[in-house]
Design a protein around this motif. Sequence first.
Motif, PDB file in Angstrom:
ATOM      1  N   LYS A  36      30.885  10.562  -7.020  1.00 51.26           N
ATOM      2  CA  LYS A  36      31.211   9.277  -7.639  1.00 51.26           C
ATOM      3  C   LYS A  36      32.627   8.878  -7.265  1.00 51.26           C
ATOM      4  O   LYS A  36      33.526   9.705  -7.225  1.00 51.26           O
ATOM      5  N   GLY A  37      32.799   7.602  -7.004  1.00 47.91           N
ATOM      6  CA  GLY A  37      34.118   7.109  -6.646  1.00 47.91           C
ATOM      7  C   GLY A  37      34.404   7.166  -5.154  1.00 47.91           C
ATOM      8  O   GLY A  37      35.398   6.615  -4.705  1.00 47.91           O
ATOM      9  N   VAL A  38      33.538   7.827  -4.391  1.00 48.82           N
ATOM     10  CA  VAL A  38      33.681   7.868  -2.939  1.00 48.82           C
ATOM     11  C   VAL A  38      32.670   6.885  -2.358  1.00 48.82           C
ATOM     12  O   VAL A  38      31.479   6.946  -2.682  1.00 48.82           O
ATOM     13  N   ALA A  39      33.128   5.978  -1.523  1.00 51.56           N
ATOM     14  CA  ALA A  39      32.231   4.987  -0.920  1.00 51.56           C
ATOM     15  C   ALA A  39      31.614   5.575   0.353  1.00 51.56           C
ATOM     16  O   ALA A  39      32.326   5.912   1.292  1.00 51.56           O
ATOM     17  N   TYR A  40      30.298   5.717   0.354  1.00 49.67           N
ATOM     18  CA  TYR A  40      29.569   6.218   1.525  1.00 49.67           C
ATOM     19  C   TYR A  40      28.170   5.639   1.517  1.00 49.67           C
ATOM     20  O   TYR A  40      27.675   5.187   0.488  1.00 49.67           O
ATOM     21  N   ILE A  41      27.549   5.634   2.661  1.00 46.75           N
ATOM     22  CA  ILE A  41      26.200   5.089   2.824  1.00 46.75           C
ATOM     23  C   ILE A  41      25.202   6.228   2.937  1.00 46.75           C
ATOM     24  O   ILE A  41      25.434   7.200   3.652  1.00 46.75           O
ATOM     25  N   VAL A  42      24.090   6.090   2.241  1.00 47.10           N
ATOM     26  CA  VAL A  42      22.960   7.014   2.349  1.00 47.10           C
ATOM     27  C   VAL A  42      21.860   6.290   3.115  1.00 47.10           C
ATOM     28  O   VAL A  42      21.589   5.116   2.827  1.00 47.10           O
ATOM     29  N   ARG A  43      21.239   6.975   4.077  1.00 41.74           N
ATOM     30  CA  ARG A  43      20.146   6.386   4.852  1.00 41.74           C
ATOM     31  C   ARG A  43      18.912   7.252   4.733  1.00 41.74           C
ATOM     32  O   ARG A  43      18.962   8.465   4.940  1.00 41.74           O
ATOM     33  N   PHE A  44      17.799   6.620   4.404  1.00 44.44           N
ATOM     34  CA  PHE A  44      16.480   7.255   4.456  1.00 44.44           C
ATOM     35  C   PHE A  44      15.674   6.564   5.542  1.00 44.44           C
ATOM     36  O   PHE A  44      15.637   5.330   5.596  1.00 44.44           O
ATOM     37  N   THR A  45      15.024   7.350   6.363  1.00 43.65           N
ATOM     38  CA  THR A  45      14.202   6.826   7.445  1.00 43.65           C
ATOM     39  C   THR A  45      12.794   7.368   7.292  1.00 43.65           C
ATOM     40  O   THR A  45      12.602   8.578   7.201  1.00 43.65           O
ATOM     41  N   ALA A  46      11.823   6.480   7.258  1.00 45.09           N
ATOM     42  CA  ALA A  46      10.418   6.866   7.155  1.00 45.09           C
ATOM     43  C   ALA A  46       9.665   6.247   8.337  1.00 45.09           C
ATOM     44  O   ALA A  46       9.115   5.149   8.237  1.00 45.09           O
ATOM     45  N   PRO A  47       9.648   6.950   9.491  1.00 45.09           N
ATOM     46  CA  PRO A  47       9.059   6.357  10.697  1.00 45.09           C
ATOM     47  C   PRO A  47       7.531   6.363  10.726  1.00 45.09           C
ATOM     48  O   PRO A  47       6.948   5.790  11.633  1.00 45.09           O
ATOM     49  N   GLU A  48       6.903   6.978   9.725  1.00 45.50           N
ATOM     50  CA  GLU A  48       5.440   7.061   9.717  1.00 45.50           C
ATOM     51  C   GLU A  48       4.855   6.515   8.416  1.00 45.50           C
ATOM     52  O   GLU A  48       3.868   7.023   7.895  1.00 45.50           O
ATOM     53  N   PHE A  49       5.443   5.460   7.888  1.00 40.33           N
ATOM     54  CA  PHE A  49       4.974   4.846   6.651  1.00 40.33           C
ATOM     55  C   PHE A  49       3.604   4.208   6.881  1.00 40.33           C
ATOM     56  O   PHE A  49       3.367   3.577   7.913  1.00 40.33           O
ATOM     57  N   THR A  50       2.701   4.366   5.912  1.00 36.86           N
ATOM     58  CA  THR A  50       1.388   3.738   6.008  1.00 36.86           C
ATOM     59  C   THR A  50       1.002   3.102   4.681  1.00 36.86           C
ATOM     60  O   THR A  50       1.391   3.567   3.609  1.00 36.86           O
ATOM     61  N   SER A  51       0.243   2.034   4.789  1.00 33.40           N
ATOM     62  CA  SER A  51      -0.366   1.383   3.632  1.00 33.40           C
ATOM     63  C   SER A  51      -1.689   0.791   4.116  1.00 33.40           C
ATOM     64  O   SER A  51      -2.089   1.007   5.259  1.00 33.40           O
ATOM     65  N   LEU A  52      -2.352   0.054   3.254  1.00 36.10           N
ATOM     66  CA  LEU A  52      -3.625  -0.566   3.625  1.00 36.10           C
ATOM     67  C   LEU A  52      -3.526  -2.077   3.531  1.00 36.10           C
ATOM     68  O   LEU A  52      -2.871  -2.611   2.629  1.00 36.10           O
ATOM     69  N   CYS A  53      -4.210  -2.756   4.433  1.00 36.66           N
ATOM     70  CA  CYS A  53      -4.342  -4.201   4.325  1.00 36.66           C
ATOM     71  C   CYS A  53      -5.164  -4.485   3.064  1.00 36.66           C
ATOM     72  O   CYS A  53      -6.241  -3.900   2.890  1.00 36.66           O
ATOM     73  N   PRO A  54      -4.682  -5.359   2.176  1.00 31.22           N
ATOM     74  CA  PRO A  54      -5.411  -5.602   0.930  1.00 31.22           C
ATOM     75  C   PRO A  54      -6.720  -6.369   1.128  1.00 31.22           C
ATOM     76  O   PRO A  54      -7.560  -6.384   0.235  1.00 31.22           O
ATOM     77  N   ILE A  55      -6.904  -6.957   2.280  1.00 31.69           N
ATOM     78  CA  ILE A  55      -8.108  -7.743   2.545  1.00 31.69           C
ATOM     79  C   ILE A  55      -9.162  -6.908   3.279  1.00 31.69           C
ATOM     80  O   ILE A  55     -10.308  -6.825   2.858  1.00 31.69           O
ATOM     81  N   THR A  56      -8.742  -6.270   4.381  1.00 25.34           N
ATOM     82  CA  THR A  56      -9.702  -5.544   5.221  1.00 25.34           C
ATOM     83  C   THR A  56      -9.792  -4.054   4.910  1.00 25.34           C
ATOM     84  O   THR A  56     -10.748  -3.403   5.294  1.00 25.34           O
ATOM     85  N   GLY A  57      -8.768  -3.517   4.251  1.00 26.90           N
ATOM     86  CA  GLY A  57      -8.735  -2.084   3.994  1.00 26.90           C
ATOM     87  C   GLY A  57      -8.314  -1.264   5.199  1.00 26.90           C
ATOM     88  O   GLY A  57      -8.279  -0.034   5.132  1.00 26.90           O
ATOM     89  N   GLN A  58      -7.977  -1.936   6.283  1.00 30.08           N
ATOM     90  CA  GLN A  58      -7.533  -1.242   7.490  1.00 30.08           C
ATOM     91  C   GLN A  58      -6.109  -0.717   7.295  1.00 30.08           C
ATOM     92  O   GLN A  58      -5.317  -1.317   6.571  1.00 30.08           O
ATOM     93  N   PRO A  59      -5.770   0.395   7.965  1.00 30.41           N
ATOM     94  CA  PRO A  59      -4.416   0.938   7.801  1.00 30.41           C
ATOM     95  C   PRO A  59      -3.356   0.082   8.491  1.00 30.41           C
ATOM     96  O   PRO A  59      -3.605  -0.505   9.543  1.00 30.41           O
ATOM     97  N   ASP A  60      -2.208   0.009   7.863  1.00 28.03           N
ATOM     98  CA  ASP A  60      -1.022  -0.628   8.431  1.00 28.03           C
ATOM     99  C   ASP A  60       0.055   0.434   8.562  1.00 28.03           C
ATOM    100  O   ASP A  60       0.163   1.332   7.718  1.00 28.03           O
ATOM    101  N   PHE A  61       0.853   0.335   9.608  1.00 25.01           N
ATOM    102  CA  PHE A  61       1.868   1.337   9.909  1.00 25.01           C
ATOM    103  C   PHE A  61       3.226   0.666  10.039  1.00 25.01           C
ATOM    104  O   PHE A  61       3.327  -0.433  10.572  1.00 25.01           O
ATOM    105  N   ALA A  62       4.253   1.344   9.549  1.00 21.84           N
ATOM    106  CA  ALA A  62       5.602   0.781   9.611  1.00 21.84           C
ATOM    107  C   ALA A  62       6.636   1.874   9.782  1.00 21.84           C
ATOM    108  O   ALA A  62       6.400   3.047   9.498  1.00 21.84           O
ATOM    109  N   TYR A  63       7.778   1.453  10.237  1.00 23.40           N
ATOM    110  CA  TYR A  63       8.992   2.259  10.299  1.00 23.40           C
ATOM    111  C   TYR A  63       9.893   1.659   9.226  1.00 23.40           C
ATOM    112  O   TYR A  63      10.353   0.535   9.354  1.00 23.40           O
ATOM    113  N   ILE A  64      10.104   2.390   8.131  1.00 29.52           N
ATOM    114  CA  ILE A  64      10.906   1.893   7.012  1.00 29.52           C
ATOM    115  C   ILE A  64      12.285   2.560   7.051  1.00 29.52           C
ATOM    116  O   ILE A  64      12.375   3.785   7.176  1.00 29.52           O
ATOM    117  N   MET A  65      13.331   1.758   6.966  1.00 34.30           N
ATOM    118  CA  MET A  65      14.686   2.298   6.920  1.00 34.30           C
ATOM    119  C   MET A  65      15.418   1.711   5.717  1.00 34.30           C
ATOM    120  O   MET A  65      15.460   0.500   5.535  1.00 34.30           O
TER     121      MET A  65
END
Length: 155
Positions: A36-65
């Motif tokens: 606390k009191g120290v200014a720094y950046i935290v980074r999370f990288t999720a290069p294999e994120f997946t979810s589903l299309c709400p209409i077709t149910g097909q998988p969607d893929f993303a790189y989340i940072m």
Amino acid sequence: MSPETIYTNLSQLGTQTTMPESPEKAVLERVENPQKGVAYIVRFTAPEFTSLCPITGQPDFAYIMIDYLPGDWLAESKSLKLYLGSFRNHGSFHEDCTVSIALRLIKCIQPQWLRIGGYWYPRGGIPIDIFYQTGEPPQGLWLPEQGVANYRGRG
């Protein structure tokens, strides 16, 4: 600040944990920021994120940072991994997934600043990239570019 204080209330770290059924049922945990009191950046990288299309149910893929400037709290990484994994069987558009992740993190850890980049792989030949941040980037901190290339077979 002792380790017992920081880790006392965690329910997932160090235990065998199953993937949550949905983002709503996922438990996102936080730990006290030992710097606390120290200014720094935290980074999370999720290069294999997946979810589903709400209409077709097909998988969607993303790189989340996700980049954030902590306040009093840090996101506990195992719970974040499980939360992100809970989207695998969740039907939602790219925009909703990306912004929902940001808003849930903000509610949980109350960062001083947060940004998220959702770099989605093409569906129907069109990649969709979603960007959200809580305000102006912090001044005086090293804030690396997210560095995810425009779509050309991303990776």
